[in-house]
Design an enzyme around this catalytic site. Structure first.
Site, mmCIF file in Angstrom:
data_model
loop_
_atom_site.group_PDB
_atom_site.id
_atom_site.type_symbol
_atom_site.label_atom_id
_atom_site.label_comp_id
_atom_site.label_asym_id
_atom_site.label_seq_id
_atom_site.Cartn_x
_atom_site.Cartn_y
_atom_site.Cartn_z
ATOM 1 N N PRO A 88 0.841 -1.199 0.000
ATOM 2 C CA PRO A 88 0.000 0.000 0.000
ATOM 3 C C PRO A 88 0.875 1.248 0.000
ATOM 4 C CG PRO A 88 0.146 -0.890 2.211
ATOM 5 C CD PRO A 88 0.873 -1.856 1.306
ATOM 6 N N ASP A 126 2.823 -1.691 -13.287
ATOM 7 C CA ASP A 126 1.387 -1.896 -13.467
ATOM 8 C C ASP A 126 0.615 -0.720 -12.887
ATOM 9 O OD1 ASP A 126 -0.868 -3.528 -14.259
ATOM 10 O OD2 ASP A 126 -1.205 -3.911 -12.134
ATOM 11 N N HIS A 175 -3.424 -0.939 -15.120
ATOM 12 C CA HIS A 175 -3.685 -1.554 -13.812
ATOM 13 C C HIS A 175 -5.058 -2.224 -13.832
ATOM 14 C CE1 HIS A 175 -3.044 -2.200 -9.617
ATOM 15 N NE2 HIS A 175 -4.077 -1.480 -9.243
ATOM 16 N N GLU A 230 -2.800 8.206 -12.796
ATOM 17 C CA GLU A 230 -3.424 7.415 -13.859
ATOM 18 C C GLU A 230 -4.717 8.085 -14.280
ATOM 19 O OE1 GLU A 230 -3.741 3.579 -12.024
ATOM 20 O OE2 GLU A 230 -1.602 3.204 -12.218
ATOM 21 N N ARG A 235 1.479 0.491 -5.603
ATOM 22 C CA ARG A 235 0.971 1.845 -5.831
ATOM 23 C C ARG A 235 2.057 2.654 -6.518
ATOM 24 N NH1 ARG A 235 -3.118 -0.276 -5.662
ATOM 25 N NH2 ARG A 235 -4.634 -0.260 -3.981
#
Length: 120
Positions: free
Chosen positions: A14, A66, A93, A71, A42
């Site tokens: 995370p 990813d 992702h 984004e 992340r």
């Protein structure tokens, strides 16, 4: 601490104050030039400007992302400078979005609703 020993470093973490910017220029300088970095956690775990530096200066062999710091990717993202570099792989992702994963998700939600209605 492990950056100089690993051939592959992969993140599934995370984002918090301990992980934000964890992979930065200092960490990249410790890595083996044959190492591969993957970020599946992340985006902001990796300092993208420093990743560009690491790839351009052969501090690492390759990176697979990813996730990104923002984004969808913004035009001013430093990674765009590596747009055609074969050592950088960026995927959307959406690993969770396979038909099987979505079907499992819907089955789980259906079962939870059914359980809730039984208790009501």
């Amino acid at each position: 601490e492990i950056a100089d020993k690993c051939d592959l470093i992969t993140f599934h973490a995370p984002l918090n104050e301990r992980t934000k910017g964890l992979m930065n220029r200092v960490a990249f300088e410790k890595m083996k030039p044959t190492s591969i970095l993957l970020n599946l956690g992340r985006g902001p775990i990796i300092n993208e400007e420093d990743l560009v530096w690491a790839i351009q200066n052969q501090k690492i062999a390759a990176a697979g992302l990813d996730v990104l710091s923002a984004e969808p990717m913004e035009r001013e993202n430093p990674l765009t400078r590596l747009a055609w570099d074969e050592r950088l792989f960026i995927t959307p992702h959406i690993a969770w979005a396979s038909i099987e994963a979505r079907r499992r998700l819907m089955d789980t939600i259906y079962a939870q609703i059914e359980e809730f209605l039984k208790e009501s």
